[in-house]
Design a protein around this motif. Structure first.
Motif, mmCIF file in Angstrom:
data_model
loop_
_atom_site.group_PDB
_atom_site.id
_atom_site.type_symbol
_atom_site.label_atom_id
_atom_site.label_comp_id
_atom_site.label_asym_id
_atom_site.label_seq_id
_atom_site.Cartn_x
_atom_site.Cartn_y
_atom_site.Cartn_z
ATOM 1 N N LEU A 41 9.671 3.737 -2.102
ATOM 2 C CA LEU A 41 9.948 3.493 -1.004
ATOM 3 C C LEU A 41 11.350 1.829 -1.151
ATOM 4 C CD1 LEU A 41 8.399 5.792 0.155
ATOM 5 C CD2 LEU A 41 8.892 4.953 1.766
ATOM 6 N N GLN A 87 0.878 -1.021 -0.195
ATOM 7 C CA GLN A 87 0.445 0.013 -0.086
ATOM 8 C C GLN A 87 1.114 1.188 0.284
ATOM 9 O OE1 GLN A 87 1.272 -1.370 2.206
ATOM 10 N NE2 GLN A 87 0.426 -1.125 4.952
ATOM 11 N N VAL A 104 2.429 10.255 -6.025
ATOM 12 C CA VAL A 104 1.866 8.960 -4.810
ATOM 13 C C VAL A 104 0.859 9.034 -4.810
ATOM 14 C CG1 VAL A 104 1.943 8.926 -1.903
ATOM 15 C CG2 VAL A 104 4.268 9.344 -3.374
ATOM 16 N N HIS A 114 -0.751 6.813 -7.421
ATOM 17 C CA HIS A 114 -1.398 5.861 -6.272
ATOM 18 C C HIS A 114 -1.791 5.880 -6.360
ATOM 19 C CE1 HIS A 114 1.146 1.780 -4.841
ATOM 20 N NE2 HIS A 114 0.686 2.139 -3.896
ATOM 21 N N ILE A 115 -1.643 6.642 -4.665
ATOM 22 C CA ILE A 115 -2.892 6.148 -4.396
ATOM 23 C C ILE A 115 -4.788 6.171 -4.246
ATOM 24 C CG2 ILE A 115 -3.782 6.944 -1.537
ATOM 25 C CD1 ILE A 115 -1.268 7.850 -1.135
ATOM 26 N N ASN A 136 9.893 10.056 14.909
ATOM 27 C CA ASN A 136 9.954 11.210 14.610
ATOM 28 C C ASN A 136 11.673 12.312 14.381
ATOM 29 O OD1 ASN A 136 7.776 10.554 13.969
ATOM 30 N ND2 ASN A 136 6.585 12.349 14.417
ATOM 31 N N GLY A 180 3.750 11.477 8.811
ATOM 32 C CA GLY A 180 3.159 10.548 7.714
ATOM 33 C C GLY A 180 3.635 10.242 5.912
ATOM 34 N N THR A 181 4.341 9.754 6.863
ATOM 35 C CA THR A 181 5.816 9.352 5.730
ATOM 36 C C THR A 181 5.458 7.429 5.407
ATOM 37 O OG1 THR A 181 7.877 9.876 7.170
ATOM 38 C CG2 THR A 181 7.580 11.602 5.318
ATOM 39 N N GLY A 182 4.849 7.350 6.268
ATOM 40 C CA GLY A 182 4.487 5.380 6.500
ATOM 41 C C GLY A 182 5.482 4.927 7.223
ATOM 42 N N LYS A 183 5.704 5.353 8.134
ATOM 43 C CA LYS A 183 6.888 4.518 9.116
ATOM 44 C C LYS A 183 5.492 3.702 10.054
ATOM 45 C CE LYS A 183 7.620 7.988 11.489
ATOM 46 N NZ LYS A 183 7.016 9.064 11.193
ATOM 47 N N SER A 184 4.905 3.932 10.053
ATOM 48 C CA SER A 184 3.910 3.232 11.026
ATOM 49 C C SER A 184 3.287 1.752 10.232
ATOM 50 C CB SER A 184 2.843 3.861 11.762
ATOM 51 O OG SER A 184 3.010 5.059 12.246
ATOM 52 N N GLN A 185 3.470 1.718 9.097
ATOM 53 C CA GLN A 185 3.025 1.384 8.046
ATOM 54 C C GLN A 185 4.204 -0.037 8.165
ATOM 55 O OE1 GLN A 185 -0.244 0.985 6.394
ATOM 56 N NE2 GLN A 185 -0.824 2.916 7.508
ATOM 57 N N ASP A 231 9.935 12.285 9.209
ATOM 58 C CA ASP A 231 8.554 13.371 9.483
ATOM 59 C C ASP A 231 7.455 12.819 9.254
ATOM 60 O OD1 ASP A 231 10.092 15.425 7.337
ATOM 61 O OD2 ASP A 231 10.524 15.324 9.399
HETATM 62 N N1 LIG Z 1 4.667 6.795 -0.211
HETATM 63 C C1 LIG Z 1 3.373 6.326 -0.073
HETATM 64 N N2 LIG Z 1 2.900 5.568 -0.773
HETATM 65 C C2 LIG Z 1 1.341 5.591 -0.100
HETATM 66 N N3 LIG Z 1 0.757 6.192 0.671
HETATM 67 C C3 LIG Z 1 1.393 6.745 1.880
HETATM 68 C C4 LIG Z 1 3.432 6.933 1.650
HETATM 69 N N4 LIG Z 1 3.367 7.716 2.268
HETATM 70 C C5 LIG Z 1 2.340 7.385 3.390
HETATM 71 N N5 LIG Z 1 1.170 7.156 3.036
HETATM 72 C C6 LIG Z 1 0.488 7.124 3.905
HETATM 73 O O1 LIG Z 1 0.409 8.085 5.086
HETATM 74 C C7 LIG Z 1 -0.364 7.571 5.868
HETATM 75 C C8 LIG Z 1 0.312 7.869 7.013
HETATM 76 O O2 LIG Z 1 1.551 6.714 7.286
HETATM 77 P P1 LIG Z 1 2.140 6.332 9.136
HETATM 78 O O3 LIG Z 1 0.754 6.445 9.628
HETATM 79 O O4 LIG Z 1 2.639 4.885 8.802
HETATM 80 O O5 LIG Z 1 2.884 7.964 8.788
HETATM 81 P P2 LIG Z 1 3.627 7.740 9.755
HETATM 82 O O6 LIG Z 1 5.088 7.882 9.214
HETATM 83 O O7 LIG Z 1 3.785 7.148 10.777
HETATM 84 O O8 LIG Z 1 3.415 8.928 10.878
HETATM 85 P P3 LIG Z 1 3.452 9.707 12.251
HETATM 86 O O9 LIG Z 1 5.130 9.764 12.828
HETATM 87 O O10 LIG Z 1 2.988 10.508 12.811
HETATM 88 O O11 LIG Z 1 2.904 7.925 13.357
HETATM 89 C C9 LIG Z 1 -0.759 5.940 5.638
HETATM 90 O O12 LIG Z 1 -2.555 6.032 5.623
HETATM 91 C C10 LIG Z 1 -0.038 5.465 4.106
HETATM 92 O O13 LIG Z 1 -0.195 5.183 3.636
#
Ligand SMILES: Nc1ncnc2c1ncn2[C@@H]1O[C@H](COP(=O)(O)OP(=O)(O)OP(=O)(O)O)[C@@H](O)[C@H]1O
Ligand SMILES: [Zn+2]
Length: 663
Positions: free
Chosen positions: A329, A325, A513, A516-517, A470, A367-372, A365
Motif C-alpha cells: 500500500l 503491520q 500479503v 507477509h502476515i 466502504n 478488510g483492506t486496512g482502512k481502520s489500521q 472494501d
Molecule cells: N495489506 C495488508 N497487509 C497486512 N494486513 C492487512 C492488509 N490489509 C488488511 N490487513 C489486515 O486485515 C485486517 C482488517 O483491517 P481493517 O480493520 O483496517 O480493515 P477495514 O478496511 O477497516 O475494514 P472495515 O471496512 O470492515 O472497517 C487487519 O487486521 C489488517 O491488519
C-alpha cells in the motif's frame, strides 16, 4: 478583647502586608489598569504569580490554597487599597485622568505556573477530582467542549435589619442554582445580637456580575486506551466571561465547589463537582507543538546525509515505518505521510486564507486496512480525535446547541475538538444531514459559524480530516466516486486525496500479503533492534513529522512548470476528471508538493515533489494512465530502487506523461 475584634485586627494587618507586596511587585500592572481607557470594561484582572506570593509570605500562600473562599477577598481588598492610593498619586502627577472611568473592581487572578500548585495533588486530572479537593484552590487542564451563553446574575444584595438597623450584604449560592438565601437571624456583630429575623431590602443595592458556564473535558490524548474522558462544569465571571470558546485547550485555576443536580421527579439530587474559575490560561498555541531535542535534529540531518545520492530510497525507508503491520500500500502510506505533514497555509492574492492542512479519504472494501491507517495516523499526531461519521457525542462532527440543566449551550463536535490536529472519521458516509452541510465550511474555510438559541459564534477547525468509508455495495469503476460513496461532489472535492482500495482477486497479491502476515507473526520474537535497517518506530516518526512541519518550502520554477502543465493537461482532457480539475485541485497540488518537500527534509519544492503530488492526485482518480489501470491503491507496492527507476521524461507539451515508474 473579643475574639471577633482580634480576628478583625489580624485581617487588617494581613491586608496591609499584602498591599505592600502588591504595590512593590505589581505597580506597573496597577498603572496600566488606571490608564486603561476602555470605558466598556468594569472588571480589571490583576494577575499575580503564586510562586512570588509564596516567596513573600509562604504561610498566607498555604492558607490561600486551602481556604481560598476566605483569603482571596483579602487580596481583592489589598488590591483595591493599592489602586486607590496609586490613583491619588497619578492624579497629583498627571493633574487629571482624562479618561477617568470608575475602576471599581480589580480582581486578583492567581497564576500557578512554575509553583508547587502545579504538582498533581493541586492540579489533578479532571477524572481524579475528589472530595479532598473541595473548597481548595486547584488547577485543571482540559478542552472546552461546551460553552453557555453570557448572562448576568445578581451577585450581591444589601438588606437592613428592621429591629437594629444593621445592614449587611448577601450573595447567591452558586451551588444552589444561584439562589439568594437570607440568614435565619440578624447577623449583626454586636455582642448580644438582636435576634431579629425581619429584614428589609435596600433599594438600588443590587450588584450584578457577568456570568457564563462552560464544560471542560480532559484531553483524550493523555488518557490510557479505553478510559472515558471526564468533564466538569466551570463557572466564569467578570472579565473571564467569553474569554475562551468551544474547542480551546485551557488550564483553569479556581475553587472546587459543587452544585446540586437539577431537580428531576423521583430522582435523588446529588452534588456534581463544579469549578469556580479564578484564572484561565488558553494553551491553544501549544496545541500541536512538541519540542525536538538537538540530538534528534542531528540524527535526521545524518539520516539524509546517508541518503544524499538516493533520496527516494530514504523517503521510502521512512514511509515503511507507517502502519508497518500493513504490507505494501505504498500510495496509501505516501498519502498518509503527506496528509499528516501538510503544506504551508498562505493568503492568496484576493486576501483569502488558503488552508495548509490536506484532507484524505480512503474508499475501500472491508478488510483492506482502512481502520489500521486511521488508528496509526491518530497515534502519529500530537492532537487527534477518532470518531465515526455519526460522531461520538451529540455534537456530531461539527457543533450543536444542547440544553444542559435548562440552559442552552454550544457543544463542540469532533472537528472542533481536533482543532490544530487530526480528525479521523471512520464510516464517513454515515454522517448526519446537519453535519453534511456544516462540514463543507469546516473543511475548507476551517471555521464553523453558528447562530443557535441565541448563541452566536465562530469556532476554528484548522483540522486535517482523514476519512474512511466502504463503497456502497460493489465498487463500480464506471461510476463516479460520488455514486460509489453517496458523498456529494462538493464534499468529495474538499479531499485532496481520495484513494480506492478494491479487494479485487489478485493471486500474486494475496500470496505476498498472506506470507507477509504469517512472517510478521512468526517474526514476533525476531530481534528487530538492529539499528541500521530497523524501520523507524512511531515516536521517531512523530518527532520527524513535527520537525519537518517547521519548513516553509517555496515552489521552484521547474516545480511550478510541472504543476501548471499537469493542471492544463487535466483541464483539456475530456475525462470526467475535468470535473475535479478546479482551482481547488491546483491548491491541493501545491499543498501536497510542499508536504513532499518537507518529507524530503527540504525547504524548496522541486520537480520531484510536484510529481509525487501528481501521483497522489492521479491515484485519486479511479482510472489513470499514470498509476495502475484500475487506480486501485491496494496493489501499489514499494519499488526496489525508486531513484534509478524513477525515470520521468515530462514531455508535457505533447500533452501526456511518458510512463512514470512509481517514484
Ligand atoms: N495489506 C495488508 N497487509 C497486512 N494486513 C492487512 C492488509 N490489509 C488488511 N490487513 C489486515 O486485515 C485486517 C482488517 O483491517 P481493517 O480493520 O483496517 O480493515 P477495514 O478496511 O477497516 O475494514 P472495515 O471496512 O470492515 O472497517 C487487519 O487486521 C489488517 O491488519
Ligand atoms: Zn438586627
Amino acid at each position: 478583647m473579643s475574639e471577633k475584634k482580634e480576628e478583625e485586627e489580624e485581617e487588617d494587618a494581613q491586608v496591609n502586608a499584602l498591599a505592600c507586596f502588591l504595590h512593590d511587585t505589581y505597580s506597573d500592572s496597577f498603572r496600566s489598569i488606571l490608564l486603561d481607557d476602555d470605558p466598556s470594561k468594569l472588571h480589571f484582572p490583576l494577575v499575580i504569580e503564586f510562586a512570588e506570593l509564596m516567596d513573600f509570605d509562604p504561610k498566607f500562600a498555604g492558607k490561600l490554597y486551602s481556604s481560598p473562599d476566605k483569603y482571596l477577598p483579602f487580596l481583592d481588598k489589598a488590591a483595591k487599597w493599592v489602586k486607590d492610593k496609586m490613583l491619588e498619586k497619578l492624579l497629583e502627577e498627571l493633574g487629571d485622568l482624562k479618561h477617568a472611568v470608575p475602576r471599581k473592581y480589580v480582581r486578583v487572578r492567581i497564576d500557578v505556573s512554575g509553583s508547587p500548585l502545579e504538582f498533581p495533588e493541586a492540579s489533578p486530572s479532571i477524572g481524579k477530582v475528589r472530595v479532598n479537593h473541595m473548597r481548595k484552590l486547584i488547577t485543571l487542564k482540559g478542552t472546552v467542549i461546551r460553552s453557555g451563553g453570557v448572562k448576568m446574575i445578581e451577585y450581591e444584595r444589601d438588606y437592613m435589619c428592621r429591629k437594629c438597623q444593621h445592614s449587611f450584604s448577601v450573595c447567591p449560592e452558586l451551588e444552589a442554582g444561584n439562589r439568594i438565601n437570607l440568614p435565619a437571624l440578624c447577623p449583626s456583630k454586636s455582642s448580644r445580637g438582636c435576634g431579629s429575623a425581619s429584614f428589609q431590602f435596600i433599594e438600588g443595592s443590587t450588584v450584578c456580575r457577568d456570568y457564563q458556564e462552560i464544560k471542560i473535558q480532559e484531553n483524550v490524548q493523555l488518557l490510557g486506551v479505553g478510559s472515558i474522558p471526564r468533564s466538569i462544569p466551570v463557572v466564569l465571571m467578570d472579565d473571564l466571561v467569553d474569554s475562551i470558546k468551544a474547542g480551546d485547550d485551557v488550564i483553569i485555576t479556581g475553587i472546587l465547589s459543587a452544585k446540586w443536580s437539577p431537580d428531576i421527579k423521583d430522582v435523588r439530587s446529588n452534588l456534581d463537582p463544579m469549578l469556580l474559575a479564578n484564572y484561565v490560561r488558553s494553551t491553544n498555541e501549544l496545541k500541536s507543538d512538541i519540542d525536538i531535542p538537538a540530538e534528534t535534529e542531528e540524527e535526521f540531518k545524518h539520516f539524509w546525509e546517508k541518503y544524499r545520492l538516493t533520496p527516494l530510497k530514504g523517503r521510502n525507508f521512512i514511509l515503511e515505518g507507517i502502519c508497518p503491520q500493513i504490507f505494501g500500500l505504498f500510495t496509501v502510506k505516501l498519502s498518509v505521510a503527506l496528509t499528516l505533514i501538510g503544506g504551508v497555509q498562505h493568503v492568496d492574492a484576493s486576501g483569502t486564507k488558503v488552508r495548509g492542512e490536506p484532507h484524505m479519504l480512503l474508499v475501500g472494501d472491508p478488510g483492506t486496512g482502512k481502520s489500521q491507517f486511521l488508528k496509526f495516523a491518530a497515534k502519529l499526531s500530537n492532537r487527534s480525535v477518532i470518531t465515526t461519521g455519526l460522531g461520538s457525542t451529540s455534537a456530531g462532527l461539527t457543533v450543536t446547541a444542547v440544553k444542559d440543566g435548562g440552559e442552552w449551550m454550544l457543544e463542540a463536535g469532533a472537528l472542533v475538538l481536533a482543532d490544530g490536529g487530526l480528525c479521523c472519521i471512520d464510516e464517513f458516509d454515515s454522517m448526519r444531514e446537519h453535519d453534511r452541510t456544516t462540514i463543507h465550511e469546516a473543511m475548507e474555510q476551517q471555521t464553523i459559524s453558528i447562530a443557535k438559541a441565541g448563541l452566536v459564534t465562530t469556532l476554528s477547525t484548522r483540522t486535517t480530516v482523514f476519512g474512511a468509508t466502504n463503497p456502497k455495495g460493489q465498487y463500480d469503476p464506471d461510476e463516479s466516486l460520488s455514486v460509489n460513496t453517496t458523498l456529494s461532489g462538493p464534499l468529495l472535492s474538499r479531499f485532496d486525496i481520495v484513494l480506492v482500495l478494491l479487494d479485487t482477486q489478485n493471486t500474486d497479491w494475496d500470496k505476498i500479503v498472506s506470507s507477509h502476515i504469517l512472517e510478521e507473526n512468526f517474526d514476533e520474537k525476531k530481534d528487530k533492534t538492529n539499528a541500521s535497517d530497523a524501520k523507524w518506530m512511531l515516536p521517531k516518526l512523530r518527532r520527524y513529522i513535527n520537525y519537518v512541519k517547521r519548513f516553509k518550502p517555496v515552489l521552484t520554477k521547474e516545480a511550478e512548470r510541472v504543476i501548471s502543465s499537469y493542471y492544463q493537461l487535466q483541464r483539456k482532457s475530456g475525462t470526467h476528471n475535468a470535473a475535479r480539475t478546479t482551482v481547488r485541485m491546483l491548491e491541493s497540488l501545491i499543498r501536497l508538493a510542499q508536504a513532499h518537500a518537507r518529507l524530503m527534509f527540504r525547504n524548496e519544492v522541486k520537480q520531484l515533489d510536484a510529481i509525487a503530488a501528481i501521483l497522489c492526485i492521479e491515484s485519486s482518480t479511479t482510472t489513470s494512465p499514470i498509476v495502475d489501470t484500475v487506480g486501485n491503491a491496494l496493489h501499489s507496492n514499494f519499488t526496489e530502487n525508486p531513484d534509478e527507476e524513477c525515470i520521468l521524461t515530462c514531455d508535457l507539451d505533447s500533452s501526456h506523461f511518458i510512463k512514470c515508474m512509481s517514484c
